[in-house]
Every structure is written in structure tokens, then in C-alpha cells.
Design a protein around this motif. Sequence first.
Motif, PDB file in Angstrom:
ATOM      1  N   LYS A 142      34.867 -57.254 -61.053  1.00 25.73           N
ATOM      2  CA  LYS A 142      34.885 -56.442 -59.748  1.00 25.73           C
ATOM      3  C   LYS A 142      36.683 -56.448 -59.364  1.00 25.73           C
ATOM      4  CE  LYS A 142      31.725 -57.260 -56.718  1.00 25.73           C
ATOM      5  NZ  LYS A 142      30.877 -57.872 -55.681  1.00 25.73           N
ATOM      6  N   ALA A 215      24.056 -59.593 -59.903  1.00 26.71           N
ATOM      7  CA  ALA A 215      23.418 -60.406 -59.052  1.00 26.71           C
ATOM      8  C   ALA A 215      23.515 -61.857 -58.970  1.00 26.71           C
ATOM      9  CB  ALA A 215      21.842 -60.186 -58.889  1.00 26.71           C
ATOM     10  N   ASN A 217      26.299 -63.073 -60.592  1.00 22.43           N
ATOM     11  CA  ASN A 217      27.760 -63.306 -60.777  1.00 22.43           C
ATOM     12  C   ASN A 217      28.409 -62.400 -59.995  1.00 22.43           C
ATOM     13  OD1 ASN A 217      27.901 -65.123 -63.421  1.00 22.43           O
ATOM     14  ND2 ASN A 217      26.602 -63.699 -63.773  1.00 22.43           N
ATOM     15  N   LYS A 218      28.663 -62.795 -58.514  1.00 18.41           N
ATOM     16  CA  LYS A 218      29.227 -61.653 -57.521  1.00 18.41           C
ATOM     17  C   LYS A 218      30.537 -61.279 -57.922  1.00 18.41           C
ATOM     18  CE  LYS A 218      25.431 -62.594 -55.196  1.00 18.41           C
ATOM     19  NZ  LYS A 218      24.454 -61.245 -54.851  1.00 18.41           N
ATOM     20  N   ASP A 219      31.291 -61.834 -58.691  1.00 17.38           N
ATOM     21  CA  ASP A 219      32.579 -61.471 -59.248  1.00 17.38           C
ATOM     22  C   ASP A 219      32.420 -60.070 -60.353  1.00 17.38           C
ATOM     23  OD1 ASP A 219      31.471 -63.261 -61.110  1.00 17.38           O
ATOM     24  OD2 ASP A 219      33.471 -63.555 -62.104  1.00 17.38           O
ATOM     25  N   THR A 221      30.730 -56.304 -61.510  1.00 11.73           N
ATOM     26  CA  THR A 221      30.296 -55.161 -60.980  1.00 11.73           C
ATOM     27  C   THR A 221      29.742 -54.328 -61.976  1.00 11.73           C
ATOM     28  OG1 THR A 221      30.542 -53.308 -59.525  1.00 11.73           O
ATOM     29  CG2 THR A 221      32.133 -53.757 -60.751  1.00 11.73           C
ATOM     30  N   LYS A 279      18.680 -67.439 -62.123  1.00  6.41           N
ATOM     31  CA  LYS A 279      19.785 -67.009 -61.603  1.00  6.41           C
ATOM     32  C   LYS A 279      20.950 -67.151 -62.612  1.00  6.41           C
ATOM     33  CE  LYS A 279      18.219 -66.138 -57.462  1.00  6.41           C
ATOM     34  NZ  LYS A 279      18.004 -64.656 -57.172  1.00  6.41           N
TER      35      LYS A 279
END
Length: 281
Positions: A142, A215, A217-219, A221, A279
Amino acid sequence: MKLKKLSTAALAMTFVLSGCGGSEDDGKNVSSVTGKEKFVVGMECNYAPFNWQSNEQTDTSVAIGGAGYCDGYDVRVARYVAEQLDREIEVKKVSWEGLQPALNSGEIDAVIAGMTADDKRRAGMDFTTPYYESEMVMIVRKSDKKVAKYNDIQQFKGKTVIGQKSTNYDTVIDQIKGVKHATPKATYPEMIVALQKKEVDGITAELPVAEGAVAANKDLTIVHFKKGKGFDIDTSVSIAMKKGTSDSQLFKDVQKAVDNLSKKTRDEWMKEARKAQPKAE
């Protein structure tokens, strides 16, 4: 879907993912508990959200003796098909390269493992029509804001891109002119670590897998490609059965089950699988 290349490599160790024992009855694989004939399905149990291994039992999972459960979209489809056949479901965990040998030897009745029916595989197996269709995308960091806005695979020229080992996700990378084709890795968790460590700039993936990775790994995209600007590859998945069985009653009954599975239900099951997947995937 999982566009993997099958090889004739030796069959890897398999594990029975069923709490029930079985016995041979006039050549049939019959459950010693229910008396029903089994429908034995092979999959990796390592490709979320299509299939994964877990220690938690759910309404959709299949037990692995005393070693946990196999769950996911493919397990849901396998259970549904078995029900339509009035058979007891049994899932075997088989390495990707061991799936076709297991099918040919009669160890399993079908492969339900996110497998695409390309020409090479059709030469060695019979396939139903697709039970799911997806989209080919790229997973990126991201923080790489310019890369995150790409919409053409050719924009990855000069970038280092990685795909999963022994799959078309790896070979398809060469469609990008001037790309730095990284040495493939065996699993998506390994590739995600490589991306986060900036060893690579992108990971090829099908949309459900990418959505699960992002979902968790928020870093990261997802990069989607414009029509005509993406990878030239089939992203549908089908059920594989032994070569030469397409005229058999079992194949016809499996195909009928696929035909009766509505798109709405397929999409709902995938949505639920993405939500339920571990997760860590």
C-alpha cells in the motif's frame, strides 16, 4: 483460480480428512459407520479461501482424524456434491503435484482444489464445467502509492514480481515485458513476507486469494487491471475426474450437481469462506 501446472512427480504423503473409517465392498469404498459409498475428494488444504487446514471445527469443515479439520470453499462444494450423490464425503490432503497421480490410481474420485481446466490438464483428466470464476490481480504494498494505482500489467516493467511455484501464476509473469521475474515460492504466506520485506514488488494472485491476503495484512492492497490490459489467462476452476470417465454415471451425476449450484449460492459460499479463512493466510 488456481492455475497450477501438474507434473508427474511422485505422489506426496496424503492424510485422510474424515472421521469415519471405510471398507471395500465389492470394489466400492463404503463407510463402516453409515454404510454409504464414499465420495473421495483430493485437495491441498493449503490454499485459502478455497481450502485450508484448521484446528477449529465448523459446520462446513471435514475432520482430519485427530489432526484438526479441512475447511474452505472447495470443502463446501465437495460436501454439496457428495450430498447430491447420496454419498459420504471424504477429503484427502494431497500435495498439488500428487493430485493427478492420486486420481489416476483411484485413490480419490475427484479433485476439487481450485484447478483450472487448461489444455495440458485436459490431456490427462476429464473436467466438469467451472464451479467458480474469478479475476487475475496483483498484490502490492500500500505504501507504493504509484504502483498501487497501476491498471496495466505492462506498467510493472522493471519491477520484481513473484508467483507461486509450479503454477501458472508463476509462468504468467513473463507476459510483462521487461519484468524481473523472481524465483517462485511454495506458498502465499512466504510470498507475502517477501513483499513486506521489499524483496519483491508484486505477487500474482486470483481475486479471492488476494482479498484474503489484504484483509489479513493491512499494509497490502490489490491492483486490478483494465479490460484488455491484464493477464491473458483463464481464471475459472472445475472439478477434475479420471481421464476417460466423462461418459460414466458418476461423472454425469457430478456434472449435474455443478449445474444445479446457482451463481448466487456459489458467490455466497465464497464470501463466507473469505470471511472464515484463518487470519494468518
